[in-house]
Design a protein around this motif. Structure first.
Motif, PDB file in Angstrom:
ATOM      1  N   ILE A   2      10.432  10.416  -8.565  1.00 26.52           N
ATOM      2  CA  ILE A   2      10.458  11.413  -7.502  1.00 26.52           C
ATOM      3  C   ILE A   2      10.871  12.763  -8.093  1.00 26.52           C
ATOM      4  O   ILE A   2      11.970  12.913  -8.625  1.00 26.52           O
ATOM      5  N   ASN A   3       9.959  13.728  -8.006  1.00 26.45           N
ATOM      6  CA  ASN A   3      10.232  15.070  -8.521  1.00 26.45           C
ATOM      7  C   ASN A   3       9.874  16.112  -7.460  1.00 26.45           C
ATOM      8  O   ASN A   3       9.526  15.761  -6.325  1.00 26.45           O
ATOM      9  N   LYS A   4       9.931  17.382  -7.840  1.00 29.88           N
ATOM     10  CA  LYS A   4       9.695  18.443  -6.858  1.00 29.88           C
ATOM     11  C   LYS A   4       8.280  18.397  -6.293  1.00 29.88           C
ATOM     12  O   LYS A   4       8.063  18.735  -5.122  1.00 29.88           O
ATOM     13  N   ASP A   5       7.298  17.991  -7.114  1.00 28.26           N
ATOM     14  CA  ASP A   5       5.924  17.908  -6.622  1.00 28.26           C
ATOM     15  C   ASP A   5       5.794  16.799  -5.579  1.00 28.26           C
ATOM     16  O   ASP A   5       5.068  16.946  -4.589  1.00 28.26           O
ATOM     17  N   PHE A   6       6.473  15.682  -5.824  1.00 31.62           N
ATOM     18  CA  PHE A   6       6.504  14.584  -4.853  1.00 31.62           C
ATOM     19  C   PHE A   6       7.089  15.085  -3.527  1.00 31.62           C
ATOM     20  O   PHE A   6       6.538  14.812  -2.449  1.00 31.62           O
ATOM     21  N   ILE A   7       8.175  15.823  -3.600  1.00 37.66           N
ATOM     22  CA  ILE A   7       8.834  16.333  -2.388  1.00 37.66           C
ATOM     23  C   ILE A   7       7.916  17.274  -1.622  1.00 37.66           C
ATOM     24  O   ILE A   7       7.772  17.180  -0.395  1.00 37.66           O
ATOM     25  N   ARG A   8       7.279  18.184  -2.327  1.00 38.87           N
ATOM     26  CA  ARG A   8       6.380  19.133  -1.671  1.00 38.87           C
ATOM     27  C   ARG A   8       5.220  18.418  -0.991  1.00 38.87           C
ATOM     28  O   ARG A   8       4.856  18.735   0.148  1.00 38.87           O
ATOM     29  N   LYS A   9       4.626  17.466  -1.702  1.00 40.80           N
ATOM     30  CA  LYS A   9       3.469  16.758  -1.163  1.00 40.80           C
ATOM     31  C   LYS A   9       3.828  15.953   0.075  1.00 40.80           C
ATOM     32  O   LYS A   9       3.177  16.088   1.127  1.00 40.80           O
TER      33      LYS A   9
END
Length: 213
Positions: A2-9
């Motif tokens: 889980i990273n920032k791209d996961f959070i945004r998506k």
């Protein structure tokens, strides 16, 4: 991972309007022990199929758990409130008691959806929805592990993007877990249909074999 791209998506798919209508207006009062506000946010946690909060008064078991909580609310608002809540709900209403813990003590929300996301991030394994369901008597132990992971993950994410909030992380986890549950349900439905079709075909073959004997 889980990273920032996961959070945004995944957080982008969350229905924020539902929170704005049924959670945000009541959460501050609920945390201060307002009983009507506590009912509102509790019903928010259990939306109906039409997207509106469920009326607990029409569901005896859920209403009973809520009244049990409300009748002991003064204890939970006291100095040892967290321990009292955990003790009173060690063998009952695991989802609701964890949610009321979130409300009164400002800790993360935890349910089968966030459980699936957390477990996947930690192990790389996607839990079956039946396994991910939060059950007694181990719910507080699992919740403690989740809280520690949640705080660690939020800290790491903020190092990537300081604008990521606790609520945004929760929404992303919820949406990912909800999508996985839908996948599993659809797969189960397909397997049931395929098995039923196979039974019909086998039945026809057996019937033909009997006629040809």
């Amino acid at each position: 991972m889980i990273n920032k791209d996961f959070i945004r998506k995944w957080s982008s798919g969350y229905q924020v309007q539902y929170d704005e209508s049924h959670y945000d207006p009541y959460i501050v009062k609920a945390r201060n022990g307002d009983k009507e506000a506590l009912r509102k946010v509790t019903e928010w946690k259990n939306p109906r199929k039409d997207g509106s909060p469920m009326d607990f008064s029409r569901h005896q078991k859920k209403e009973s758990s809520f009244q049990y909580f409300i009748n002991r609310l003064s204890k939970y608002l006291g100095e040892k409130g967290e321990n009292e809540l955990r003790h009173d709900f060690k063998n009952r209403a695991p989802i609701w008691s964890i949610f009321w813990h979130h409300v009164l003590f400002q800790t993360p929300i935890f349910d089968r959806y966030t459980h699936m996301a957390y477990y996947w991030d930690e192990t790389g394994i996607i839990l079956n929805v039946s396994v991910a369901k939060i059950k007694t008597p181990n719910h507080w132990q699992i919740y403690n592990q989740y809280r520690a992971w949640f705080e660690k993950t939020l800290k790491r994410l903020k190092e990537e993007d300081n604008s990521i909030s606790e609520r945004q992380l929760d929404r992303a986890l919820f949406c990912w877990g909800e999508a996985e549950v839908k996948k599993q349900n659809q797969k189960n439905k397909s397997e049931i249909c395929n098995n039923a079709l196979q039974r019909i075909l086998n039945s026809g073959e057996n019937h033909a074999a009997i006629k040809n004997r």
